[in-house]
Enzyme design. Structure first.
Site, PDB file in Angstrom:
ATOM      1  N   TRP A   1      12.049   8.059  -6.003  1.00  0.00           N
ATOM      2  CA  TRP A   1      12.784   7.182  -6.484  1.00  0.00           C
ATOM      3  C   TRP A   1      12.399   6.551  -7.663  1.00  0.00           C
ATOM      4  CZ3 TRP A   1      12.384   1.614  -7.148  1.00  0.00           C
ATOM      5  CH2 TRP A   1      13.323   0.812  -6.988  1.00  0.00           C
TER       6      TRP A   1
ATOM      7  N   LYS B   1      23.962  -7.007   3.748  1.00  0.00           N
ATOM      8  CA  LYS B   1      24.769  -5.666   4.101  1.00  0.00           C
ATOM      9  C   LYS B   1      25.900  -5.299   3.083  1.00  0.00           C
ATOM     10  CE  LYS B   1      22.023  -4.384   5.789  1.00  0.00           C
ATOM     11  NZ  LYS B   1      20.788  -5.103   5.983  1.00  0.00           N
TER      12      LYS B   1
ATOM     13  N   GLU C   1      22.157 -12.410   5.476  1.00  0.00           N
ATOM     14  CA  GLU C   1      21.815 -11.089   5.927  1.00  0.00           C
ATOM     15  C   GLU C   1      23.165 -10.312   5.908  1.00  0.00           C
ATOM     16  OE1 GLU C   1      19.719  -9.196   5.862  1.00  0.00           O
ATOM     17  OE2 GLU C   1      20.178  -7.510   7.305  1.00  0.00           O
TER      18      GLU C   1
ATOM     19  N   LYS D   1      14.088   2.905   1.026  1.00  0.00           N
ATOM     20  CA  LYS D   1      14.094   2.338   2.377  1.00  0.00           C
ATOM     21  C   LYS D   1      13.085   1.154   2.326  1.00  0.00           C
ATOM     22  CE  LYS D   1      14.563   1.531   6.635  1.00  0.00           C
ATOM     23  NZ  LYS D   1      15.583   0.633   7.089  1.00  0.00           N
TER      24      LYS D   1
ATOM     25  N   ARG E   1      13.332   7.636   1.841  1.00  0.00           N
ATOM     26  CA  ARG E   1      12.453   6.820   0.957  1.00  0.00           C
ATOM     27  C   ARG E   1      12.602   6.891  -0.306  1.00  0.00           C
ATOM     28  NH1 ARG E   1       7.508   5.732   4.514  1.00  0.00           N
ATOM     29  NH2 ARG E   1       6.933   4.959   2.605  1.00  0.00           N
TER      30      ARG E   1
ATOM     31  N   GLU F   1      24.695  -3.930  -0.244  1.00  0.00           N
ATOM     32  CA  GLU F   1      23.899  -2.711  -0.148  1.00  0.00           C
ATOM     33  C   GLU F   1      24.595  -1.799  -0.058  1.00  0.00           C
ATOM     34  OE1 GLU F   1      21.158  -4.012   3.025  1.00  0.00           O
ATOM     35  OE2 GLU F   1      19.678  -2.949   1.751  1.00  0.00           O
TER      36      GLU F   1
ATOM     37  N   CYS G   1       9.018   6.708  -2.780  1.00  0.00           N
ATOM     38  CA  CYS G   1       9.041   8.007  -2.891  1.00  0.00           C
ATOM     39  C   CYS G   1       8.158   8.670  -1.473  1.00  0.00           C
ATOM     40  CB  CYS G   1       8.129   8.331  -4.139  1.00  0.00           C
ATOM     41  SG  CYS G   1       9.100   7.506  -5.680  1.00  0.00           S
TER      42      CYS G   1
ATOM     43  N   ASN H   1       2.870   8.809  -5.303  1.00  0.00           N
ATOM     44  CA  ASN H   1       3.603   7.507  -4.886  1.00  0.00           C
ATOM     45  C   ASN H   1       2.719   6.369  -5.350  1.00  0.00           C
ATOM     46  OD1 ASN H   1       5.351   9.123  -3.436  1.00  0.00           O
ATOM     47  ND2 ASN H   1       4.699   8.001  -1.239  1.00  0.00           N
ATOM     48  N   GLY H   2       3.603   5.406  -5.784  1.00  0.00           N
ATOM     49  CA  GLY H   2       2.727   4.096  -6.329  1.00  0.00           C
ATOM     50  C   GLY H   2       3.095   4.125  -7.801  1.00  0.00           C
TER      51      GLY H   2
ATOM     52  N   HIS I   1      29.048 -27.838  -3.662  1.00  0.00           N
ATOM     53  CA  HIS I   1      28.057 -28.272  -4.798  1.00  0.00           C
ATOM     54  C   HIS I   1      28.116 -27.341  -5.968  1.00  0.00           C
ATOM     55  CE1 HIS I   1      26.563 -31.444  -2.644  1.00  0.00           C
ATOM     56  NE2 HIS I   1      26.318 -30.863  -1.715  1.00  0.00           N
TER      57      HIS I   1
HETATM   58  C1  AGP Z   1      17.502  -4.332   3.919  1.00  0.00           C
HETATM   59  O1  AGP Z   1      18.726  -3.642   4.237  1.00  0.00           O
HETATM   60  C2  AGP Z   1      16.785  -3.653   2.788  1.00  0.00           C
HETATM   61  N1  AGP Z   1      16.795  -2.251   2.889  1.00  0.00           N
HETATM   62  C3  AGP Z   1      15.742  -4.430   2.223  1.00  0.00           C
HETATM   63  O2  AGP Z   1      16.112  -5.809   1.885  1.00  0.00           O
HETATM   64  C4  AGP Z   1      14.456  -4.670   3.038  1.00  0.00           C
HETATM   65  O3  AGP Z   1      15.066  -5.656   4.106  1.00  0.00           O
HETATM   66  C5  AGP Z   1      13.322  -5.157   2.122  1.00  0.00           C
HETATM   67  O4  AGP Z   1      13.026  -4.247   1.314  1.00  0.00           O
HETATM   68  C6  AGP Z   1      12.048  -5.369   3.188  1.00  0.00           C
HETATM   69  O5  AGP Z   1      11.708  -4.224   3.778  1.00  0.00           O
HETATM   70  P1  AGP Z   1      10.584  -4.364   4.814  1.00  0.00           P
HETATM   71  O6  AGP Z   1      11.030  -5.347   6.018  1.00  0.00           O
HETATM   72  O7  AGP Z   1      10.330  -2.892   5.294  1.00  0.00           O
HETATM   73  O8  AGP Z   1       9.286  -5.051   4.348  1.00  0.00           O
END
Ligand code: AGP
Length: 582
Positions: free
Chosen positions: A74, A461, A457, A577, A27, A464, A2, A100-101, A480
């Site tokens: 969020w 992507k 990765e 984020k 965020r 996501e 957040c 936040n938290g 396997h």
């Molecule tokens: C990647 O596209 C994601 N947004 C997510 O997996 C991210 O890499 C993960 O949350 C770790 O974030 P950080 O690198 O800020 O620790």
């Protein structure tokens, strides 16, 4: 997850708060709100959805005032509704709170409120803080905040207004970032230095356990009830809403920034100021893409240290058995430096007797303070929720460390930004294949060694930003079990950047093609390209560096597929984020 923003000064607060929330929107973006002080009362304006909806609502409301706080959310506790949206007003309307938290003892605190005759309106842990403040208040908001903070278990960054002091903002922090900014005749608060209003020219990071009182004339910081000197440093406005510079999405802009970002990260700065990779066992730790970067770089670290590199998910590391790890070194990778699991893993590593090194993109982040040493990638602000340059610069940073003890490798490293540039151009070809991925029930990304990290990765992507199911698989594992999912037309991306693994890649491609898969090669090897149905040819780089290059077409493939599907590319559903809760 957040975002928090606060402003007190001489200017109208609402436009400043809305602009701050826009800079923080990446965020968290399921609901947002602001609260303003003045006229002996507090007013909250909230909206479910994006900041545009809030701005529209504020335009038609009584939003005048020169002191206010704002929040973009969020959801963790409770759905995104107006009742659950911040700022939360206390039962009597005297306090407004943004948080936040996560408050771990919220059930006990809810009972405490209920036993005092207060029935919370929503389901959030955050709302309880507002009620507790009003219950604790005896005329001194800082003292009330200190007493309430002492009752909270978990993590919090708090921004608070009190109707009795309409020009002041109060703040408190524990394990969630909070920054105070000062300008001429103004004081501001934000969970992210990059979202500070443009008037800010000095910044101080609030420490765990501290409280602060912000007035237009400055800020007082308190620790255990006593004033302490805030450590303010001069800064230039770093408002991240630098804009799209003509790009349709931040993700595309940030992809295109990769050659420069890698070049800055691997640039030959003073070696003596860099931490060295030890010739000892190293554990690489991260979450999501940072974990994938760790996997892709493990072979590189092994070559330098001569020891086996272990790669761990931060969330698994913190709950693994506490065996003796004395003498091991842990490298914690995190773009944001605020990921709760990674911070907890750093703390756990320390308890296990390890030395800790953080690799982060945000200099003033929590992880840099928790670890013994840190190294910054030079990606610049990353706004798109799906990371791109965050990943490639992490590979660059680890390669830079490796190159310190290997002159031949250092020479290879110099070519990496140029290779990334070529890969960007080659990646445009992925648009031809996006339709197949948009229609797929499931897509596969397959590779070995360094290419396995890139494969994971690439799959992440696609998931996501397109919501198309995707699996990243070690090529040798296909047979396997997962090969049972291959049917006619199933798209498979075969990544191969190491000539030593060419034969194996050709075999893997044949095994899925014979079952009807459409195989797209992302490769440096002509033979692999010939063995597949389509190919994106990559420039040759040292195979141990190749993840920073091979991932670029995978990012672009996800981007093109998301475009076809009409997805919200920079703000995909359910994501945030930085994930600041465990
Ligand atoms: C990647 O596209 C994601 N947004 C997510 O997996 C991210 O890499 C993960 O949350 C770790 O974030 P950080 O690198 O800020 O620790």
């Amino acid at each position: 997850m957040c975002g928090i923003i606060g402003y007190t000064g001489d200017a109208e607060a609402t436009p400043i708060l809305i602009a701050g929330l826009r800079a923080l929107e990446y965020r968290g973006y399921d609901s947002a709100g602001i609260a303003l002080a003045g006229g002996g009362r507090l007013r909250a304006i909230k909206s479910v959805g994006r900041i545009d909806a809030l701005a529209e609502k504020a335009a038609g409301a009584d939003a005048a005032g020169t002191c206010g706080i704002g929040h973009t959310r969020w959801a963790t506790h409770g759905c995104p509704t107006e009742d659950n949206c911040h700022p939360h007003l206390s039962y009597g309307g005297r306090f407004a709170v943004v948080h936040n938290g996560i408050i771990e003892n919220c059930d006990a605190l809810r009972k405490l409120c209920e036993s005092a005759g207060v029935t919370p309106r929503g389901d959030t842990d955050s709302e309880l803080i507002a009620h507790l403040l009003e219950l604790e208040y005896d005329g001194d908001p800082v003292a009330a905040l200190r007493r309430v903070a002492a009752r909270l278990r978990g993590s919090y960054a708090l921004g608070v207004l009190c109707a009795d002091f309409p020009r002041e903002i109060y703040a408190a922090k524990m394990r969630s970032p909070l920054i105070i900014g000062l300008g001429d005749g103004a004081a501001c608060l934000s969970s992210d230095g990059g979202a500070m209003p443009e008037c800010v020219n000095r910044l101080a990071v609030l420490a765990d356990g501290q409280e602060a009182r912000l007035t237009p004339g400055g800020a007082e910081v308190y620790e255990r009830g006593r004033p302490v000197a805030g450590e303010f440093v001069r800064c230039q406005s770093s408002r991240v809403a630098a804009g799209l510079s003509g790009y349709p999405h931040y993700m595309l802009k940030e992809m295109c920034e990769q050659p420069e970002a890698i070049a800055r990260t691997v640039a030959d700065e003073c070696k003596s100021s860099r931490p060295a990779l030890p010739r000892a066992g190293v554990t690489l730790i991260g979450c999501g893409s940072s974990y994938h970067a760790a996997l892709a770089c493990a072979p590189l670290v092994e070559r330098v240290t001569g020891c086996r590199a272990e790669v761990r998910l931060a969330s698994e590391y913190i709950c693994s058995e506490r065996v003796r790890e004395h003498g091991r070194h842990c490298v914690l990778l995190s773009q944001s430096g605020e990921t709760a699991d990674t911070i907890a893993a750093a703390e756990e590593a320390e308890r296990r007797g390890c030395r800790t090194l953080a690799i982060v993109n945000v200099h003033a982040s929590t992880l840099t303070r928790v670890c013994d040493s840190f190294l910054c990638t030079r990606a610049g602000p990353e706004i798109s929720v799906a990371t791109t340059k965050g990943f490639t610069t992490q590979v660059g940073a680890l390669a830079r460390l490796a190159a310190d003890s290997d002159p031949a490798f250092a020479r290879e490293l110099k070519s990496l930004p140029f290779a990334a540039e070529e890969a960007l151009a080659a990646a445009e070809k992925t648009a031809e294949y996006a339709g197949r991925f948009a229609r797929a029930k499931c897509a596969f990304f397959v590779g070995r060694k360094t290419d396995y990290g890139a494969a994971l990765e690439g799959a992440l992507k696609l998931k996501e930003i397109t919501y198309v199911p995707a699996l990243g698989i070690a090529a040798g594992e296909l047979k396997h079990g997962s090969i049972s999912l291959i049917e006619k037309g199933t798209p498979v991306v075969m990544i191969c950047t190491d000539p030593a693994l060419e034969d194996k890649a050709v075999l893997s491609a044949a095994s899925v093609r014979s079952r009807g898969a459409f195989v797209l090669a992302v490769t440096t090897c002509a033979r692999v390209a010939e063995a597949c149905d389509g190919a994106v040819m990559l420039p040759r780089v040292h195979p141990l560096l190749s993840a920073a290059v091979s991932v670029i077409p995978l990012q672009r493939l996800a981007y093109e597929t998301a475009l076809l599907l009409g997805r919200d590319i920079d703000k995909p559903r359910n994501l945030a984020k930085s994930v600041t809760v465990e």
